[in-house]
Enzyme design. Structure first.
Site, PDB file in Angstrom:
ATOM      1  N   ASN A 171       0.812  -1.211   0.000  1.00  0.00           N
ATOM      2  CA  ASN A 171       0.000   0.000   0.000  1.00  0.00           C
ATOM      3  C   ASN A 171       0.845   1.260   0.000  1.00  0.00           C
ATOM      4  O   ASN A 171       0.508   2.244  -0.661  1.00  0.00           O
ATOM      5  CB  ASN A 171      -0.957  -0.016   1.193  1.00  0.00           C
ATOM      6  CG  ASN A 171      -1.902  -1.194   1.109  1.00  0.00           C
ATOM      7  OD1 ASN A 171      -2.528  -1.427   0.089  1.00  0.00           O
ATOM      8  ND2 ASN A 171      -1.970  -1.978   2.176  1.00  0.00           N
ATOM      9  N   ASP A 172       1.953   1.257   0.744  1.00  0.00           N
ATOM     10  CA  ASP A 172       2.890   2.389   0.663  1.00  0.00           C
ATOM     11  C   ASP A 172       3.413   2.542  -0.765  1.00  0.00           C
ATOM     12  O   ASP A 172       3.384   3.636  -1.342  1.00  0.00           O
ATOM     13  CB  ASP A 172       4.067   2.165   1.609  1.00  0.00           C
ATOM     14  CG  ASP A 172       3.748   2.518   3.046  1.00  0.00           C
ATOM     15  OD1 ASP A 172       3.079   3.543   3.275  1.00  0.00           O
ATOM     16  OD2 ASP A 172       4.164   1.768   3.944  1.00  0.00           O
ATOM     17  N   MET A 173       3.916   1.447  -1.315  1.00  0.00           N
ATOM     18  CA  MET A 173       4.503   1.516  -2.650  1.00  0.00           C
ATOM     19  C   MET A 173       3.433   1.756  -3.710  1.00  0.00           C
ATOM     20  O   MET A 173       3.635   2.519  -4.662  1.00  0.00           O
ATOM     21  CB  MET A 173       5.297   0.245  -2.936  1.00  0.00           C
ATOM     22  CG  MET A 173       6.479   0.065  -1.995  1.00  0.00           C
ATOM     23  SD  MET A 173       7.285  -1.545  -2.139  1.00  0.00           S
ATOM     24  CE  MET A 173       8.135  -1.343  -3.703  1.00  0.00           C
TER      25      MET A 173
END
Length: 382
Positions: A171-173
């Site tokens: 989700n960050d990436m």
């Protein structure tokens, strides 16, 4: 490919930490943009300490997503520092990436309305946790929390087992990827309008899009999605099988491939059995089919089956560990593992090629505050 990367001449100011905004900045920087990373005085980006391993005083993770950037270190609560950063953005920036707590930059005159009033062509990208509206809009969040609240974690693992986190910060990436896509689209529109705009993305929205197929299925039939381990809900057989000595992945994604698989396994009768003849039938009778296939796979080593499956044109492969992945010929042929220009760190490059060539801009990660001179408008102009 020409020597000029697509985003040459674009300046990005990254007011971010951890992973989402830095990953977006790394993408834009690798495509040719100049990325100025704004860090807090003292310790800088939290990710500098997210190790071991450490390389040149910073965590390897930090190098992976911050190579090729400049670093300025300041305290936003210092009016002079905030003013210097505001001036840099107002006069010399095309893009701002920020993933601080919602609304926190506005009190320093660094919110989107403030900066776009000074620089109408500015593209201002907010990377948040849960989005800009709704009851969770002010809730802080990291990738595992987004995985939990989006339902992603409920989909990972085997039936009956405890919840498992996807061990990659998807989700960050992914939010960094959506941010880069949004910024690129806004830059394209600016060419015709001359105007910038505000782009907003979040970890929660990204997580929901990863689960879009399962959510769509549930909305269509009201049936809760299950956990399938290495398999998938809608295709059978499409999973790992244990061979005599090691597991392999087999993806027989249609009836034709299933018939070939049965021929390789000397089990052609299964392809003719009405119980398994169509994919829908195989999904309905998953356990019975997988049990029969698994019994055959266990009779011979992985190398035997991989060779036979490859010969039959059936998608398959060994389940590799990271040390095997970085050494295998396909990875080397793609030239995806890059070394920073100081020779200190190996990182994964962008999975994009232009004219058959991969962007090769792999500068080293900056030392904290190494480029504070960029805050001096006179010096920067020279």
């Amino acid at each position: 490919m020409t020597n000029t990367l697509p985003l040459a001449g674009i300046r990005v100011v990254e007011i971010g930490h951890s992973l989402a905004a830095p990953y977006a900045g790394m993408i834009l920087g690798s495509l040719g943009a100049e990325v100025i990373k704004v860090e807090s005085e003292g310790n800088g980006d939290y990710a500098r300490d997210w190790g071991p391993p450490f390389i040149d005083g910073a965590a390897a993770l930090f190098h992976a997503v911050n190579h090729g950037k400049s670093s300025v270190a300041l305290s936003l609560s210092d009016p002079a520092h905030a003013a210097a950063l505001r001036d840099l953005i107002a006069t010399r920036a095309d893009v701002v990436l920020q993933n601080l707590k919602a609304g926190s930059l506005a009190k320093y005159g660094l919110g989107p309305a403030d900066l776009r009033a000074l620089n109408p062509g500015l593209i201002y990208c907010n990377l948040g946790a849960f989005g800009e509206v709704g009851p969770l809009r002010d809730k802080p969040g990291y990738d595992p929390l987004a995985q939990a609240l989006s339902g992603l974690m409920s989909l990972v693992g085997h039936p009956g087992e405890p919840a498992v986190r996807i061990p990659v910060s998807v989700n960050d990436m992914g939010t960094g990827l959506w941010a880069a896509i949004g910024v690129l689209a806004a830059l394209l529109r600016r060419q015709s309008t001359g105007e910038g705009e505000v782009v907003s993305v979040s970890l929660y929205e990204t997580a929901l899009t990863w689960a879009s197929m399962q959510i769509t299925d549930y909305l269509a039939n009201g049936v809760m999605p299950g956990r399938w381990g290495s398999g998938t809900a809608a295709i059978v057989p499409h999973q790992a099988f244990e061979c005599e000595d090691a597991p392999i992945m087999v993806a027989a994604g249609n009836d034709r491939l299933f018939a070939r698989l049965c021929a390789v396994l000397d089990a052609g009768h299964l392809a003719e059995d009405p119980t398994f003849r169509s994919n829908g039938a195989r999904v309905a009778n998953r356990e019975a089919l997988v049990e029969r296939l698994q019994a055959v796979f266990r009779t011979k080593p992985a190398a035997h089956w991989l060779a036979a499956l490859d010969e039959a044109g059936i998608p398959c492969g060994p389940i590799l560990t990271v040390d095997q992945v970085v050494r295998q010929e396909q990875t080397r042929a793609l030239d995806l593992i890059k070394t920073t220009d100081d020779g200190a760190v190996q990182v994964v490059g962008l999975p994009i090629s232009f004219g058959g060539e991969r962007p090769d801009r792999i500068g080293r990660a900056p030392r904290l505050g190494e480029h504070n001179h960029l805050l001096d408008a006179k010096e920067a102009a020279e």
